[in-house]
Design a protein around this motif. Structure first.
Motif, PDB file in Angstrom:
ATOM      1  N   MET A 106      26.674 -27.553 -29.673  1.00 19.68           N
ATOM      2  CA  MET A 106      26.748 -28.292 -28.412  1.00 19.68           C
ATOM      3  C   MET A 106      27.688 -29.475 -28.543  1.00 19.68           C
ATOM      4  O   MET A 106      28.014 -29.890 -29.633  1.00 19.68           O
ATOM      5  N   PRO A 107      28.113 -30.050 -27.417  1.00 14.44           N
ATOM      6  CA  PRO A 107      29.049 -31.149 -27.464  1.00 14.44           C
ATOM      7  C   PRO A 107      28.465 -32.361 -28.152  1.00 14.44           C
ATOM      8  O   PRO A 107      27.273 -32.625 -28.082  1.00 14.44           O
ATOM      9  N   VAL A 108      29.321 -33.111 -28.843  1.00 17.49           N
ATOM     10  CA  VAL A 108      28.832 -34.236 -29.614  1.00 17.49           C
ATOM     11  C   VAL A 108      29.539 -35.540 -29.259  1.00 17.49           C
ATOM     12  O   VAL A 108      29.163 -36.591 -29.746  1.00 17.49           O
ATOM     13  N   THR A 109      30.582 -35.506 -28.456  1.00 19.03           N
ATOM     14  CA  THR A 109      31.295 -36.713 -28.068  1.00 19.03           C
ATOM     15  C   THR A 109      30.882 -37.104 -26.662  1.00 19.03           C
ATOM     16  O   THR A 109      31.269 -36.452 -25.700  1.00 19.03           O
ATOM     17  N   PRO A 110      30.057 -38.167 -26.503  1.00 17.47           N
ATOM     18  CA  PRO A 110      29.583 -38.520 -25.166  1.00 17.47           C
ATOM     19  C   PRO A 110      30.738 -38.841 -24.232  1.00 17.47           C
ATOM     20  O   PRO A 110      31.714 -39.473 -24.605  1.00 17.47           O
ATOM     21  N   GLY A 145      23.251 -27.937 -13.142  1.00 14.34           N
ATOM     22  CA  GLY A 145      23.393 -26.508 -12.908  1.00 14.34           C
ATOM     23  C   GLY A 145      24.738 -25.924 -13.273  1.00 14.34           C
ATOM     24  O   GLY A 145      24.906 -24.701 -13.255  1.00 14.34           O
ATOM     25  N   THR A 146      25.711 -26.773 -13.606  1.00 13.47           N
ATOM     26  CA  THR A 146      27.035 -26.259 -13.961  1.00 13.47           C
ATOM     27  C   THR A 146      27.083 -25.872 -15.436  1.00 13.47           C
ATOM     28  O   THR A 146      26.364 -26.430 -16.266  1.00 13.47           O
ATOM     29  N   PRO A 147      27.958 -24.922 -15.797  1.00  9.97           N
ATOM     30  CA  PRO A 147      28.219 -24.691 -17.215  1.00  9.97           C
ATOM     31  C   PRO A 147      28.851 -25.949 -17.801  1.00  9.97           C
ATOM     32  O   PRO A 147      29.802 -26.497 -17.239  1.00  9.97           O
ATOM     33  N   GLY A 151      21.999 -21.008 -22.635  1.00  6.43           N
ATOM     34  CA  GLY A 151      21.358 -22.224 -23.114  1.00  6.43           C
ATOM     35  C   GLY A 151      21.273 -23.265 -22.015  1.00  6.43           C
ATOM     36  O   GLY A 151      21.985 -23.180 -21.001  1.00  6.43           O
ATOM     37  N   VAL A 152      20.398 -24.238 -22.203  1.00  7.96           N
ATOM     38  CA  VAL A 152      20.341 -25.396 -21.309  1.00  7.96           C
ATOM     39  C   VAL A 152      20.554 -26.646 -22.155  1.00  7.96           C
ATOM     40  O   VAL A 152      20.134 -26.708 -23.318  1.00  7.96           O
ATOM     41  N   TYR A 162      26.195 -22.850 -21.946  1.00  8.44           N
ATOM     42  CA  TYR A 162      25.125 -23.834 -21.768  1.00  8.44           C
ATOM     43  C   TYR A 162      25.269 -24.465 -20.397  1.00  8.44           C
ATOM     44  O   TYR A 162      26.383 -24.769 -19.962  1.00  8.44           O
ATOM     45  N   PHE A 163      24.128 -24.668 -19.730  1.00 10.61           N
ATOM     46  CA  PHE A 163      24.121 -25.219 -18.387  1.00 10.61           C
ATOM     47  C   PHE A 163      23.441 -26.588 -18.397  1.00 10.61           C
ATOM     48  O   PHE A 163      22.425 -26.784 -19.081  1.00 10.61           O
ATOM     49  N   ALA A 164      23.999 -27.503 -17.632  1.00 10.24           N
ATOM     50  CA  ALA A 164      23.475 -28.858 -17.575  1.00 10.24           C
ATOM     51  C   ALA A 164      22.170 -28.899 -16.791  1.00 10.24           C
ATOM     52  O   ALA A 164      22.085 -28.355 -15.683  1.00 10.24           O
ATOM     53  N   VAL A 165      21.175 -29.555 -17.360  1.00 13.49           N
ATOM     54  CA  VAL A 165      19.888 -29.737 -16.690  1.00 13.49           C
ATOM     55  C   VAL A 165      19.443 -31.188 -16.856  1.00 13.49           C
ATOM     56  O   VAL A 165      19.867 -31.877 -17.785  1.00 13.49           O
TER      57      VAL A 165
END
Length: 259
Positions: free
Chosen positions: A1-5, A12-14, A121-122, A77-80
């Protein structure tokens, strides 16, 4: 998963794609040869890296943990808002949580399989400046499943698609497929007609990730030379133009396109 904020993605978006694989070094060598990616540590341990193009994050590539009951695959992965809440909704609707929810870097993550077996993934938390259709990130994300309407209802309930609350994504049915839009941008497509028990792994229910390239023929040749497989999905109208399905040496499937 992403690690750089950077920012919290639209609900709901990928928000990321990542490859889980058996051999991290072999995967890095393959994608470096085929897509020209470079890699940096992902900040989540030695078995996770971030793929880069021109220094920009494109995807994650990580080795499968021994206790993760998931297969080699490219996974969206989708944002929740809450990974725990999303995992609860997934279970309530007869789908499966394979991993998590658990803390991973700056966020929380869960890996799941929908009712037809497609893995996704979420992710709860910040992401890099990454979006479908932007730069070298995937140009499209497509779910091929048995029943597009049933699948869309499932994901809408789990990911808050077409929610009455502001700030989410919209869903529309057009030309025989379901389109998920963030504003004017199509961020995911759902297509039906795939048989769950089909013998061809290319058409089992799954999320397909499609990366943009300049020349599909060169990419297909590079994939073969690096130990992968390549299947033309559309006859190219011009040399180097079209869509090619690539299988990496560990079995990970993805598509490259110039369209």
């Amino acid at each position: 998963m992403p690690v750089t904020p950077s920012a919290v993605a639209v609900r709901g978006t990928p928000c990321w794609v990542s490859l889980t694989t058996h051999d991290l070094r072999r995967a890095q060598d393959f994608y470096a040869q085929v897509l020209g990616w470079t890699f940096r540590p992902g900040g989540l341990g030695e078995e996770f890296t971030v793929a880069l193009t021109d220094g920009r994050p494109i995807a994650g590539v990580g080795a499968l943990a021994a206790d993760w009951q998931v297969s080699v695959a490219w996974t969206p992965y989708f944002a929740v808002a809450s990974a725990n809440d999303a995992a609860g909704r997934i279970r309530e609707r007869g789908a499966t949580i394979a991993v998590g929810p658990l803390r991973l870097g700056a966020g929380r993550v869960a890996l799941a399989a929908d009712r037809d077996g497609a893995v996704f993934g979420v992710w709860e938390g910040h992401t890099p400046a990454w979006a479908i259709g932007r730069g070298s990130a995937p140009v499209s994300l497509e779910l091929r499943t048995r029943d597009a309407f049933d699948a869309t209802i499932f994901y809408a309930e789990v990911l808050d698609w077409a929610s009455e609350e502001p700030g989410g994504v919209e869903v529309a049915y057009e030309r025989g497929e379901v389109l998920v839009r963030d504003g004017d941008q199509v961020v995911a497509t759902v297509r039906g007609g795939v048989m769950e028990a089909a013998p061809d792994p290319h058409i089992r229910p799954r999320w397909h990730v499609q990366f943009p390239v300049e020349d599909v023929e060169k990419v297909a040749a590079a994939a073969l030379a690096a130990g992968g497989q390549a299947t033309h999905l559309t006859p190219p109208a011009d040399p180097g133009v079209g869509q090619v399905l690539i299988r990496d040496p560990d079995g990970g499937l993805f598509t490259v396109t110039t369209g």
